[in-house]
Design a protein around this motif. Structure first.
Motif, PDB file in Angstrom:
ATOM      1  N   VAL A 127       0.703  -1.329   0.107  1.00 36.44           N
ATOM      2  CA  VAL A 127       0.075   0.109  -0.100  1.00 36.44           C
ATOM      3  C   VAL A 127       1.171   1.167  -0.030  1.00 36.44           C
ATOM      4  CG1 VAL A 127      -1.802  -1.187   1.199  1.00 36.44           C
ATOM      5  CG2 VAL A 127      -0.123   0.145   2.401  1.00 36.44           C
ATOM      6  N   ALA A 128       0.240   2.486  -0.235  1.00 41.78           N
ATOM      7  CA  ALA A 128       1.102   3.623   0.101  1.00 41.78           C
ATOM      8  C   ALA A 128       0.519   4.451   1.349  1.00 41.78           C
ATOM      9  CB  ALA A 128       0.972   4.277  -1.162  1.00 41.78           C
ATOM     10  N   VAL A 129       1.284   5.566   1.721  1.00 41.70           N
ATOM     11  CA  VAL A 129       0.776   6.562   2.764  1.00 41.70           C
ATOM     12  C   VAL A 129       0.043   7.586   1.899  1.00 41.70           C
ATOM     13  CG1 VAL A 129       1.511   8.014   4.271  1.00 41.70           C
ATOM     14  CG2 VAL A 129       2.625   6.053   4.145  1.00 41.70           C
ATOM     15  N   LEU A 130      -1.194   7.614   2.275  1.00 39.92           N
ATOM     16  CA  LEU A 130      -2.078   8.628   1.710  1.00 39.92           C
ATOM     17  C   LEU A 130      -1.894  10.114   2.355  1.00 39.92           C
ATOM     18  CD1 LEU A 130      -5.458   6.869   0.865  1.00 39.92           C
ATOM     19  CD2 LEU A 130      -3.754   7.848  -0.752  1.00 39.92           C
ATOM     20  N   ALA A 165       6.022   9.440   5.265  1.00 42.44           N
ATOM     21  CA  ALA A 165       5.510  10.632   4.597  1.00 42.44           C
ATOM     22  C   ALA A 165       4.705  10.171   3.573  1.00 42.44           C
ATOM     23  CB  ALA A 165       6.549  11.800   4.076  1.00 42.44           C
ATOM     24  N   PRO A 166       3.669  11.086   3.226  1.00 45.85           N
ATOM     25  CA  PRO A 166       2.613  10.981   1.937  1.00 45.85           C
ATOM     26  C   PRO A 166       3.357  10.394   0.714  1.00 45.85           C
ATOM     27  CG  PRO A 166       1.966  13.017   3.104  1.00 45.85           C
ATOM     28  CD  PRO A 166       3.371  12.704   3.847  1.00 45.85           C
ATOM     29  N   GLY A 167       3.008   9.459   0.382  1.00 45.38           N
ATOM     30  CA  GLY A 167       3.677   8.562  -0.760  1.00 45.38           C
ATOM     31  C   GLY A 167       4.616   7.581  -0.514  1.00 45.38           C
ATOM     32  N   ALA A 168       4.884   7.445   0.600  1.00 46.22           N
ATOM     33  CA  ALA A 168       5.862   6.311   0.807  1.00 46.22           C
ATOM     34  C   ALA A 168       5.197   4.839   0.584  1.00 46.22           C
ATOM     35  CB  ALA A 168       6.369   6.207   2.272  1.00 46.22           C
ATOM     36  N   ALA A 169       6.033   3.958   0.328  1.00 44.29           N
ATOM     37  CA  ALA A 169       5.438   2.539  -0.108  1.00 44.29           C
ATOM     38  C   ALA A 169       5.587   1.962   1.548  1.00 44.29           C
ATOM     39  CB  ALA A 169       6.022   1.767  -0.992  1.00 44.29           C
ATOM     40  N   SER A 229       8.898  -0.605   5.343  1.00 46.89           N
ATOM     41  CA  SER A 229       8.899   0.583   4.761  1.00 46.89           C
ATOM     42  C   SER A 229      10.489   1.119   4.473  1.00 46.89           C
ATOM     43  CB  SER A 229       7.953   1.823   5.003  1.00 46.89           C
ATOM     44  OG  SER A 229       8.424   2.838   4.256  1.00 46.89           O
ATOM     45  N   GLY A 230      10.817   0.955   3.156  1.00 47.98           N
ATOM     46  CA  GLY A 230      12.223   1.637   3.033  1.00 47.98           C
ATOM     47  C   GLY A 230      13.327   0.654   3.716  1.00 47.98           C
ATOM     48  N   ASN A 257      -0.527  10.370  12.932  1.00 46.41           N
ATOM     49  CA  ASN A 257      -1.273   9.255  12.613  1.00 46.41           C
ATOM     50  C   ASN A 257      -1.256   9.014  11.045  1.00 46.41           C
ATOM     51  OD1 ASN A 257      -1.978   8.723  15.252  1.00 46.41           O
ATOM     52  ND2 ASN A 257      -3.907  10.327  14.858  1.00 46.41           N
ATOM     53  N   VAL A 258      -0.963   7.805  10.542  1.00 46.40           N
ATOM     54  CA  VAL A 258      -0.532   7.549   8.961  1.00 46.40           C
ATOM     55  C   VAL A 258      -1.660   6.563   8.451  1.00 46.40           C
ATOM     56  CG1 VAL A 258       1.123   6.401   7.646  1.00 46.40           C
ATOM     57  CG2 VAL A 258       1.833   7.643   9.766  1.00 46.40           C
ATOM     58  N   ALA A 259      -2.434   7.277   7.564  1.00 42.90           N
ATOM     59  CA  ALA A 259      -3.558   6.804   6.893  1.00 42.90           C
ATOM     60  C   ALA A 259      -3.018   6.027   5.536  1.00 42.90           C
ATOM     61  CB  ALA A 259      -4.473   7.907   6.480  1.00 42.90           C
ATOM     62  N   LEU A 260      -3.423   4.894   5.360  1.00 38.86           N
ATOM     63  CA  LEU A 260      -2.800   3.832   4.287  1.00 38.86           C
ATOM     64  C   LEU A 260      -3.899   3.782   2.863  1.00 38.86           C
ATOM     65  CD1 LEU A 260      -1.217   1.138   6.389  1.00 38.86           C
ATOM     66  CD2 LEU A 260       0.046   3.208   5.271  1.00 38.86           C
TER      67      LEU A 260
END
Lengths: 271, 271, 271
Positions: free
Chosen positions: A176-179, A255-259, A208-209, A186-189
């Motif tokens: 998934v990606a970070v939206l 951060a937004p966009g991260a896989a 991630s990474g 808090n990190v929404a996927l």
């Protein structure tokens, strides 16, 4: 009379949103304007589109939704107003910002290109159509102006549409990606909690990474100990990562966009 | 009844602006308050004065403009209310914050020093006259109180006035200052686009602090390629520098007050 | 009809506060919502409790005070509404956030646990009760709903209460804590100016973390020279430290929670 729900990436540091509010108050003194958010990530049209869509159930019926995330302002992109099947109106740039919401509101039944310059402010700036085009049109529509008076109809099929990132299931887990990352960290996927119904349980490995961490599935922050990671369905219905009392974005450097890759490693109660 | 347009350097992190909103709602429950901006740079009276002036054309007729950037609060500076020829009212400290706007609104026709303490809150704080003096007076004026009831008339000629930095033409180019940097990193300069009419064309060399860069003149961000510098007339009518899709302030390391030299190095279409 | 005064730690970067505003506008279109602050330090219930209490004198009579700083959302903490002796209403989590204010408003005369789920939004999220529980209940109470319709009465004595840090006098001076730092860098301390009446005079030595500095007592920022430290009674009635034209928090490296020792070293006029 309709209310106006106002969304933008203008932020709180500048006068951009306030000037639009003033324009609307000047044109339609009795219209209520609800600032839903001006904190959309700058120039992130997808984040804006999801934000407008997700807010819909909480907004007044028949509101005009004025949304401005408009990196192409002054260029060739159209300015548009849409009506959904449930009689909501959407005003903003034709860059994908409005379509997810209008479709969630029962589908687009009318699409009008804003071409009636009599409704705009003069002189027209090249860089601030929120103030000069969208806010004045939204205010007039809220005050009762007919949609067709704002311009010319066009085929909704020609609207710019955004690709919403979809989760992918692979042998090594769910990709998934970070939206979005909120101010609490808090990190929404990019996967709906509904899609994982029955699976949001036990312990999940997050990667991630090249970095991995274990999160326990839970319903809320306090489902885990202070400082621990929890995987939960957030208030917009998405799978999200939090740290109880802390910042998951900082803890995992996301951060937004991260896989992100999710892999279940244990059942409920397992370590 | 008049609307209140509210401007300050209070920011969004504290309760200062909100407490003033509460005070106004308590005194004048039916008055509409429009938060134009609370993001004026802290203690930057000139930035505030330009902000109030630039917002005027977009605000409701006959509004009360409540502006607070007040580093001298509690000291000797007067608290004042002004009426402009077009019947706008301006309330705030006598430190130059209101004069540019009132003069742009047709000129100052009445100036009153706020001396009627019956209108103020008690106890009067020494550090928050926005709450205790300016907001209560603005709310009462919006509700219909006569300007003379707020205090004693004085000669407008005695108002504190600010020096607005003027561009200087020299052999090596046009010397200007950075007036403002917005949250997108767009940099507004101390020269009106109207003054450079016919010259905002082609390629311009920018120099600041020994560093130079080339910008292409254009109408909007998309006039140049992604990541490139554009020199344009911004939505307040000033010459400004942007990076299409990025931050000019970061790219050129510019902050308010910085000196910038502009020199045209090529006509339209030249490299 | 009552106004709603809205306080939270939601910040300006996300849509949380705006979604709550939309919910209230949907339920009670004519209710006025006053955003007092959304800048309470994240998860700092004490800072929120003091903020709501300190704002009270400035808010409309009979308002509904909706406050959300709710790190225990979704857990066992109760959701409550309180009525004070002066007929104000307070809505929020039972974590201490509301009690200081309700007691300052003449004392708690009714306490109701929010158990009437018919008033809540569905589906109920586990992490955003501001949107799903508190805002809808506040809007209905503002619109005229009887408090008892929101749930079941309980004994106010069972409410969670916070310990407010008290100043301690010792041989080496007065020991206090930093309660709050505002965006200007002004530092509010855990001692009321009234408690030091007659002592806020002359020169005071400040010590924190082994670092000392001298501050002159004064009424306002301009009581000292530019860049100098002043100790004063702030607009909330607390002893505070400022730098005239600068940031005391930066100058002294102070953040909320830090311990500070104050010791008078000279009378008025002494160096």
């Amino acid at each position: 009379m309709r209310s106006v729900c106002f969304y933008s990436d203008y932020g709180a540091a500048d006068e951009f949103a306030g000037t639009c509010r003033a324009v609307m108050a000047r044109i339609a003194p009795c219209v209520r304007v609800i600032d839903v958010t001006h904190g959309i990530r700058q120039r992130d049209v997808l984040a804006g589109a999801l934000g407008v869509r997700d807010a819909l159930p909480y907004t007044p019926a028949r509101a005009v939704h004025l949304a401005v995330v408009d990196p192409g302002v002054g260029g060739a992109r159209r300015a548009v107003a849409l009506r959904s099947a449930d009689d909501r109106l959407f005003v903003g740039p034709d860059n994908g910002l409005l379509v997810l919401a209008a479709e969630a509101a029962g589908g687009i039944v009318d699409a009008v290109q804003l071409t009636n310059r009599d409704l705009w402010l003069t002189p027209l700036s090249h860089t601030f159509h929120g103030r000069d085009v969208f806010a004045p049109v939204a205010a007039r529509l809220a005050g009762g102006l007919a949609l067709d008076a704002a311009g010319e109809r066009f085929e909704a099929a020609t609207l710019v549409r955004l690709a919403v990132p979809a989760p992918r299931r692979r042998a090594d887990g769910l990709h998934v990606a970070v939206l979005q990352v909120d101010a609490f960290g808090n990190v929404a996927l990019s996967v709906d909690a509904g899609e994982l119904a029955g699976e949001l349980d036990g312990v999940v490995e997050l990667e991630s990474g090249g970095r991995t961490a274990l999160a326990r599935c839970g319903a809320t922050f306090a489902s885990v100990g202070a400082g621990e990671l929890v995987l939960y369905g957030d208030s917009s219905g998405r799978v999200a990562i939090a740290v109880n009392g802390g910042s998951a974005a900082e803890a995992l450097d996301l951060a937004p966009g991260a896989a992100v890759r999710l892999r279940r490693v244990g059942g409920a109660g397992s370590p």
